[in-house]
Design an enzyme around this catalytic site. Structure first.
Site, PDB file in Angstrom:
ATOM      1  N   LYS A   1       0.841  -1.200   0.000  1.00 19.13           N
ATOM      2  CA  LYS A   1       0.000   0.000   0.000  1.00 19.13           C
ATOM      3  C   LYS A   1       0.878   1.252   0.000  1.00 19.13           C
ATOM      4  CE  LYS A   1      -0.461   0.111   5.052  1.00 19.13           C
ATOM      5  NZ  LYS A   1      -1.385   0.147   6.190  1.00 19.13           N
TER       6      LYS A   1
ATOM      7  N   TYR B   1      18.299  29.376   7.697  1.00 17.98           N
ATOM      8  CA  TYR B   1      17.168  30.131   8.230  1.00 17.98           C
ATOM      9  C   TYR B   1      17.152  30.086   9.761  1.00 17.98           C
ATOM     10  CZ  TYR B   1      14.995  30.271   3.579  1.00 17.98           C
ATOM     11  OH  TYR B   1      14.717  30.502   2.260  1.00 17.98           O
TER      12      TYR B   1
END
Length: 365
Positions: free
Chosen positions: A36, A257
């Site tokens: 899946k 950042y």
């Protein structure tokens, strides 16, 4: 020849087959290969093709995933783990010879009203304590008897799903096993209890069918990783990129950042073409290990959308073009997940914008 961004994943299909054989041997019965979510990010079609010659069957979440495999020529049995959501899906289930989980009384009634040209394989699911899908214990026997009376129903497998099998010292797994044993007492039918955690940690619960998922891809889901059975597993996915820049910074300089990392010494900073848009975890912390040309180096600074940075100070040979392994053998995906307070499932299923290559093949999927 056009150059391409260096971020990519290598999928080792031999390792996949090895892990499936190990799972089936461990359980002592048959095993559904759970593919899946695009085989947990590994490519469902290609993984199914690699396993089909020896697999007992596949398991997917829903009919769309099953049809993708059928359209690719996969003929092995395929189980729909979430069953069907609409009565109309039964036509497709019958047409494409799929197996379906039955987890509620309305699905039993829908199947009873459906005229199938051939018997449909059913996996009857008990809610033994997970409390997602599954029949209540008081409904389970009546549903089993109803299904057995229907000519449109083939073999019925009894199943349940373990909620905390990755915690070896938690009593919940034995409690669930007891509920399942009591609810199915006297029913003559194959059974399926163990997912990957059950297979790796709970030998007393082995039954006719195992359902290996994460372990197929070389990852031990047991949280303590205290089981000796994880050793034979081989990682299937290796994620690589390259250094695209190297900078020399003095002490006291912020990197990336938010200045989440500030150099404490003169530092060689490598920039890697891999970011959270590719599927590398945004929450990876300073010190998370990466492998640069075979040598462990720490992540520094915040992961950005397209790039991340690594401390190369103790690896002076590394330079632009050096290979970087984000996860694979070292660090393993479970190790990386632990540094980010995530699960290996999230990392494997979250790869984006990353080309996949299969060992022995040159084409990307």
């Amino acid at each position: 020849m056009c150059s391409v961004r260096p971020a990519h994943a290598v999928i080792d299909l031999d390792a996949l087959r090895h892990n499936y054989r190990f799972a089936r041997r461990l359980g002592g019965g048959k095993a559904l290969a759970v593919v899946k979510a695009d085989a947990y990010g590994h490519g469902a079609v290609r993984c199914a093709q690699a396993l089909e010659a020896e697999v007992d069957g596949f398991a997917v979440a829903c009919i769309e995933e099953a049809l993708e495999l059928r359209q690719a020529g996969i003929q092995a049995p395929i189980l729909l783990l979430e069953g069907f959501f609409e009565v109309e899906e039964l036509e497709l289930i019958a047409k494409h010879n799929l197996w379906t989980v039955i987890a509620s009384s309305w699905q039993v009634r829908a199947l009873a009203a459906f005229h199938s040209p051939s018997p449909i394989g059913v996996w009857l699911k008990l809610d033994s304590g997970m409390h997602r899908l599954g029949l209540e214990p008081k409904e389970f026997r009546d549903a089993w008897m109803s299904l057995h009376s229907l000519p449109q129903v083939g073999e019925v497998v009894l199943m349940t799903h373990l909620a905390r099998a990755d915690e070896l010292d938690n009593p919940r797994t034995n409690e669930q096993a007891s509920v399942f044993a009591h609810a199915s007492q006297g029913m003559v039918a194959p059974a399926s209890v163990c997912n990957s955690s059950g297979l790796l940690g709970w030998a007393g619960l082995y039954s006719d069918w195992g359902r290996p998922g994460l372990m197929l891809y070389g990852v031990n889901p047991i949280s303590q990783e205290s089981t000796s059975l994880s050793g034979p597993l081989r990682p299937v996915m290796m994620v690589y990129s390259k250094l695209i820049a190297v900078r020399e910074l003095p002490a006291g300089e912020p990197v990336g950042y938010g200045a989440s990392f500030v150099t404490e010494r003169p530092t060689r900073v490598g920039v890697v073409a891999m970011g959270y848009a590719d599927g590398y975890p945004y929450f990876a912390v300073n010190g998370t290990p990466l492998l640069v040309d075979g040598r462990v180096c720490p992540l520094i600074g915040r992961v950005s959308m397209d790039m991340l940075t690594v401390d190369l100070t103790d690896h002076p040979q590394a330079d632009v073009g050096s290979q970087v392994q984000l996860w694979g053998v070292q660090p393993g995906v479970a190790e990386l997940a632990a540094h980010c307070n995530l699960s290996a499932y999230q990392l494997l299923c979250g790869l984006k914008r990353v080309r996949r290559y299969y060992l022995g093949e040159m084409g990307a999927v």
